[in-house]
Enzyme design. Sequence first.
Site, mmCIF file in Angstrom:
data_model
loop_
_atom_site.group_PDB
_atom_site.id
_atom_site.type_symbol
_atom_site.label_atom_id
_atom_site.label_comp_id
_atom_site.label_asym_id
_atom_site.label_seq_id
_atom_site.Cartn_x
_atom_site.Cartn_y
_atom_site.Cartn_z
ATOM 1 C CE LYS A 1 -7.795 84.649 53.314
ATOM 2 N NZ LYS A 1 -7.479 85.271 54.610
ATOM 3 C CB SER B 1 -11.742 86.893 68.001
ATOM 4 O OG SER B 1 -12.815 86.332 67.265
ATOM 5 N N GLY B 2 -11.212 87.679 64.881
ATOM 6 C CA GLY B 2 -10.597 87.278 63.618
ATOM 7 C C GLY B 2 -9.501 88.230 63.182
ATOM 8 C CD GLN C 1 -11.520 84.032 64.833
ATOM 9 O OE1 GLN C 1 -11.353 84.514 65.959
ATOM 10 N NE2 GLN C 1 -10.520 83.712 64.036
ATOM 11 N N GLY D 1 -0.843 85.573 70.973
ATOM 12 C CA GLY D 1 -1.988 86.160 70.266
ATOM 13 C C GLY D 1 -3.314 85.596 70.748
ATOM 14 C CD GLN E 1 -15.881 87.152 58.660
ATOM 15 O OE1 GLN E 1 -16.220 87.126 57.491
ATOM 16 N NE2 GLN E 1 -14.621 87.013 59.029
ATOM 17 C CB CYS F 1 -12.497 81.593 61.393
ATOM 18 S SG CYS F 1 -12.248 83.234 60.715
ATOM 19 C CG HIS G 1 -16.641 84.731 62.776
ATOM 20 N ND1 HIS G 1 -16.132 85.761 63.509
ATOM 21 C CD2 HIS G 1 -15.658 84.375 61.886
ATOM 22 C CE1 HIS G 1 -14.888 86.017 63.100
ATOM 23 N NE2 HIS G 1 -14.582 85.186 62.117
HETATM 24 P P1 A2P Z 1 3.654 89.254 69.732
HETATM 25 O O1 A2P Z 1 2.596 89.211 70.789
HETATM 26 O O2 A2P Z 1 5.031 89.111 70.301
HETATM 27 O O3 A2P Z 1 3.507 90.407 68.788
HETATM 28 P P2 A2P Z 1 -2.946 88.201 66.994
HETATM 29 O O4 A2P Z 1 -3.446 87.546 65.724
HETATM 30 O O5 A2P Z 1 -3.862 87.980 68.136
HETATM 31 O O6 A2P Z 1 -2.621 89.646 66.761
HETATM 32 O O7 A2P Z 1 -1.574 87.471 67.387
HETATM 33 C C1 A2P Z 1 -0.470 87.452 66.527
HETATM 34 C C2 A2P Z 1 0.613 86.563 67.123
HETATM 35 O O8 A2P Z 1 1.684 86.505 66.178
HETATM 36 C C3 A2P Z 1 1.195 87.070 68.407
HETATM 37 O O9 A2P Z 1 1.551 85.997 69.235
HETATM 38 C C4 A2P Z 1 2.436 87.796 67.926
HETATM 39 O O10 A2P Z 1 3.464 87.904 68.873
HETATM 40 C C5 A2P Z 1 2.889 86.872 66.825
HETATM 41 N N1 A2P Z 1 3.794 87.569 65.923
HETATM 42 C C6 A2P Z 1 3.589 88.714 65.261
HETATM 43 N N2 A2P Z 1 4.711 89.066 64.569
HETATM 44 C C7 A2P Z 1 5.630 88.111 64.801
HETATM 45 C C8 A2P Z 1 6.980 87.887 64.398
HETATM 46 N N3 A2P Z 1 7.605 88.727 63.585
HETATM 47 N N4 A2P Z 1 7.615 86.783 64.851
HETATM 48 C C9 A2P Z 1 6.977 85.916 65.676
HETATM 49 N N5 A2P Z 1 5.712 86.063 66.098
HETATM 50 C C10 A2P Z 1 5.036 87.138 65.668
#
Ligand code: A2P
Length: 370
Positions: free
Chosen positions: A241, A187-188, A345, A18, A184, A154, A270
């Site tokens: 929050k 990215s958040g 952020q 992510g 904001q 954040c 942000h």
């Molecule tokens: P994935 O890339 O495989 O979906 P962001 O906040 O930038 O969207 O990132 C969310 C992060 O959380 C990503 O790394 C995403 O992985 C991970 N994620 C989302 N759902 C799951 C899940 N069910 N199990 C593990 N990681 C998850």
Amino acid sequence: MGRMLPERPNLAIVGATGAVGAELLRILEERSFPHGRLRLLASARSAGTALLYRGEFVNVEELKDDAFDGVDVAIFSAGGAISRRYAPIAGAAGAVVIDNSSAFRMDPDVPLIVPEINGEAGLTAIGCRLSAGDRGLEPGTEVRRPSIIANPNCSTIIALMAVTPLHRAAGSGGVERMVVSTYQAASGAGAGVMRELEQQARDFAAGRPFTMDLLGRQYLFNLFSHTSTVGESGYNEEEMKLMRETHRIWGDSSPRITATCVRVPVLRAHCEAINLTFRGSLTEDEAREILASAPGVKIVDDRAGNRFPEPIYASGIDEVLVGRIRADISQPPGKGLELFVAGDQLRKGAALNAVQIAEMLIHAPQPTPA
Ligand code: A2P
């Protein structure tokens, strides 16, 4: 004398693919964070992919119950539901969890830490001392490591980096009232929403209808109220929050706080306009002097050149920028102050703060029970 953590802990990053996960990897690399084995965890969708880290590709694994065997520190950035489900599993496996989600932030047993602001108090709360010394433990006393430490929201971190030194310096209990309006970044809302904003820019340039897969709305050339749930009070979750977490971090729920949180079409930093009312008194000059030496804060306040904090200046750096520092002319002298802050952020608002907490734990000694 034992330590809270080994000097080179085994690390796991949950949500490694992510937006915050990518920044975590960058920061660990930049700061030469000492660690042993590194596990990158994400959903089944990402299993089998690899991420470049310190010049090598590290495989991404699917997050499963047994992912934390041998892990000393697990940094979670995959949203509240994943944290609620897997943080206790990681804790039971012996890891310290540093959680970027809001799942545990208001749990009285979970420290909520911004190292520059309440790092020492947070460590004391988790039964450890920054300075070596005898805690007077009875022989056989079990010294527990915390299993979960929460990273604040954040917007809360970015606001409090600038406001806390003023709150502490103003006397008579500091801030009486704080009014925050946020601007904001995408990215958040995660890497997907950042990509959707970029895609809308390409759509606009090509004269196509906007892609609205994730947000269901036009984001480019627009702004909108933060999309967290709006409660009966009319405040959304993000605003709540900011208020609740500030009270918790300051250990004082008497400052009156109100906030309006807005998403703007900026990629990753942000901004926040902050109005403060003091119980005691703090002049503009005093505020400047305090902010000039506040850790993690940099003043950008060029009135003649009309240069103040902007998201593009704050992006990719560790410091929170503060400017537009001025006495609130609607208040008696010394009673009110206006500020405008900008903070990355993904860095201080999330990944950097988490890495700083991990560094703090590595350096914090913990007495070994007799
Ligand atoms: P994935 O890339 O495989 O979906 P962001 O906040 O930038 O969207 O990132 C969310 C992060 O959380 C990503 O790394 C995403 O992985 C991970 N994620 C989302 N759902 C799951 C899940 N069910 N199990 C593990 N990681 C998850």
